[in-house]
Scaffold this motif. Sequence first.
Motif, PDB file in Angstrom:
ATOM      1  N   ILE A  58      31.599  32.367 -55.344  1.00  0.00           N
ATOM      2  CA  ILE A  58      31.533  33.437 -54.339  1.00  0.00           C
ATOM      3  C   ILE A  58      32.123  33.027 -52.991  1.00  0.00           C
ATOM      4  O   ILE A  58      32.973  33.745 -52.454  1.00  0.00           O
ATOM      5  N   PRO A  59      31.729  31.892 -52.398  1.00  0.00           N
ATOM      6  CA  PRO A  59      32.292  31.557 -51.075  1.00  0.00           C
ATOM      7  C   PRO A  59      33.809  31.404 -51.086  1.00  0.00           C
ATOM      8  O   PRO A  59      34.505  31.910 -50.204  1.00  0.00           O
ATOM      9  N   GLU A  60      34.330  30.745 -52.096  1.00  0.00           N
ATOM     10  CA  GLU A  60      35.783  30.527 -52.203  1.00  0.00           C
ATOM     11  C   GLU A  60      36.529  31.858 -52.366  1.00  0.00           C
ATOM     12  O   GLU A  60      37.540  32.110 -51.705  1.00  0.00           O
ATOM     13  N   ILE A  61      36.010  32.716 -53.226  1.00  0.00           N
ATOM     14  CA  ILE A  61      36.643  34.011 -53.468  1.00  0.00           C
ATOM     15  C   ILE A  61      36.561  34.883 -52.214  1.00  0.00           C
ATOM     16  O   ILE A  61      37.532  35.542 -51.835  1.00  0.00           O
ATOM     17  N   ALA A  62      35.410  34.876 -51.547  1.00  0.00           N
ATOM     18  CA  ALA A  62      35.241  35.660 -50.314  1.00  0.00           C
ATOM     19  C   ALA A  62      36.253  35.233 -49.258  1.00  0.00           C
ATOM     20  O   ALA A  62      36.850  36.082 -48.578  1.00  0.00           O
ATOM     21  N   GLU A  63      36.463  33.943 -49.106  1.00  0.00           N
ATOM     22  CA  GLU A  63      37.431  33.446 -48.122  1.00  0.00           C
ATOM     23  C   GLU A  63      38.845  33.878 -48.468  1.00  0.00           C
ATOM     24  O   GLU A  63      39.618  34.255 -47.590  1.00  0.00           O
ATOM     25  N   ILE A  66      43.554  41.846 -54.504  1.00  0.00           N
ATOM     26  CA  ILE A  66      42.149  41.450 -54.674  1.00  0.00           C
ATOM     27  C   ILE A  66      41.837  41.173 -56.144  1.00  0.00           C
ATOM     28  O   ILE A  66      41.275  40.121 -56.480  1.00  0.00           O
ATOM     29  N   SER A  67      42.184  42.088 -57.016  1.00  0.00           N
ATOM     30  CA  SER A  67      41.843  41.935 -58.438  1.00  0.00           C
ATOM     31  C   SER A  67      42.548  40.765 -59.105  1.00  0.00           C
ATOM     32  O   SER A  67      42.107  40.305 -60.157  1.00  0.00           O
ATOM     33  N   LYS A  68      43.616  40.274 -58.520  1.00  0.00           N
ATOM     34  CA  LYS A  68      44.371  39.169 -59.102  1.00  0.00           C
ATOM     35  C   LYS A  68      43.875  37.800 -58.653  1.00  0.00           C
ATOM     36  O   LYS A  68      44.354  36.778 -59.143  1.00  0.00           O
ATOM     37  N   ILE A  69      42.917  37.756 -57.740  1.00  0.00           N
ATOM     38  CA  ILE A  69      42.363  36.475 -57.298  1.00  0.00           C
ATOM     39  C   ILE A  69      41.528  35.905 -58.439  1.00  0.00           C
ATOM     40  O   ILE A  69      40.653  36.592 -58.979  1.00  0.00           O
ATOM     41  N   PRO A  70      41.783  34.659 -58.833  1.00  0.00           N
ATOM     42  CA  PRO A  70      40.993  34.052 -59.910  1.00  0.00           C
ATOM     43  C   PRO A  70      39.498  34.078 -59.572  1.00  0.00           C
ATOM     44  O   PRO A  70      39.095  33.735 -58.466  1.00  0.00           O
ATOM     45  N   GLY A  71      38.709  34.541 -60.529  1.00  0.00           N
ATOM     46  CA  GLY A  71      37.270  34.639 -60.334  1.00  0.00           C
ATOM     47  C   GLY A  71      36.788  36.044 -60.034  1.00  0.00           C
ATOM     48  O   GLY A  71      35.605  36.336 -60.145  1.00  0.00           O
ATOM     49  N   VAL A  72      37.705  36.948 -59.649  1.00  0.00           N
ATOM     50  CA  VAL A  72      37.336  38.352 -59.455  1.00  0.00           C
ATOM     51  C   VAL A  72      37.259  38.980 -60.845  1.00  0.00           C
ATOM     52  O   VAL A  72      38.234  38.994 -61.591  1.00  0.00           O
ATOM     53  N   GLU A  73      36.079  39.485 -61.191  1.00  0.00           N
ATOM     54  CA  GLU A  73      35.852  40.028 -62.525  1.00  0.00           C
ATOM     55  C   GLU A  73      35.981  41.548 -62.588  1.00  0.00           C
ATOM     56  O   GLU A  73      36.186  42.103 -63.654  1.00  0.00           O
ATOM     57  N   GLY A  74      35.851  42.223 -61.435  1.00  0.00           N
ATOM     58  CA  GLY A  74      35.985  43.673 -61.428  1.00  0.00           C
ATOM     59  C   GLY A  74      35.737  44.231 -60.048  1.00  0.00           C
ATOM     60  O   GLY A  74      35.128  43.569 -59.198  1.00  0.00           O
ATOM     61  N   THR A  75      36.237  45.439 -59.813  1.00  0.00           N
ATOM     62  CA  THR A  75      36.052  46.108 -58.528  1.00  0.00           C
ATOM     63  C   THR A  75      35.650  47.559 -58.746  1.00  0.00           C
ATOM     64  O   THR A  75      35.931  48.142 -59.793  1.00  0.00           O
TER      65      THR A  75
END
Length: 93
Positions: free
Chosen positions: A15-20, A60-69
């Motif tokens: 979560i922290p890495e993806i949020a950044e 956003i959706s292409k960032i590794p670790g994003v599973e859905g929006t």
Amino acid sequence: MISAIVLIKTSVDRIPEIAERIAALENVTEVFSVTGTYDLIAMVRVRRHDELAEVIPGRISKIPGVEGTDTHVAFRTYSQHDLEAAFAIGLDN
């Protein structure tokens, strides 16, 4: 200006890495770590509707670790600042 609220499911351990990474994207103004069904909420602001496609599924959706929006486009934006300014007009006697 078009505002969109993007609810994001992620890999919980990242979560922290993806949020950044999301916060660093152009047109993303805030990212919140939240409780509940989703892990992050991002505020996206663009000038044209077609730019939403560039930002949300395109980045956003292409960032590794994003599973859905789940995206919600705002009809209007209200803020405490806007309300205070509106009520302050002409009230000084």
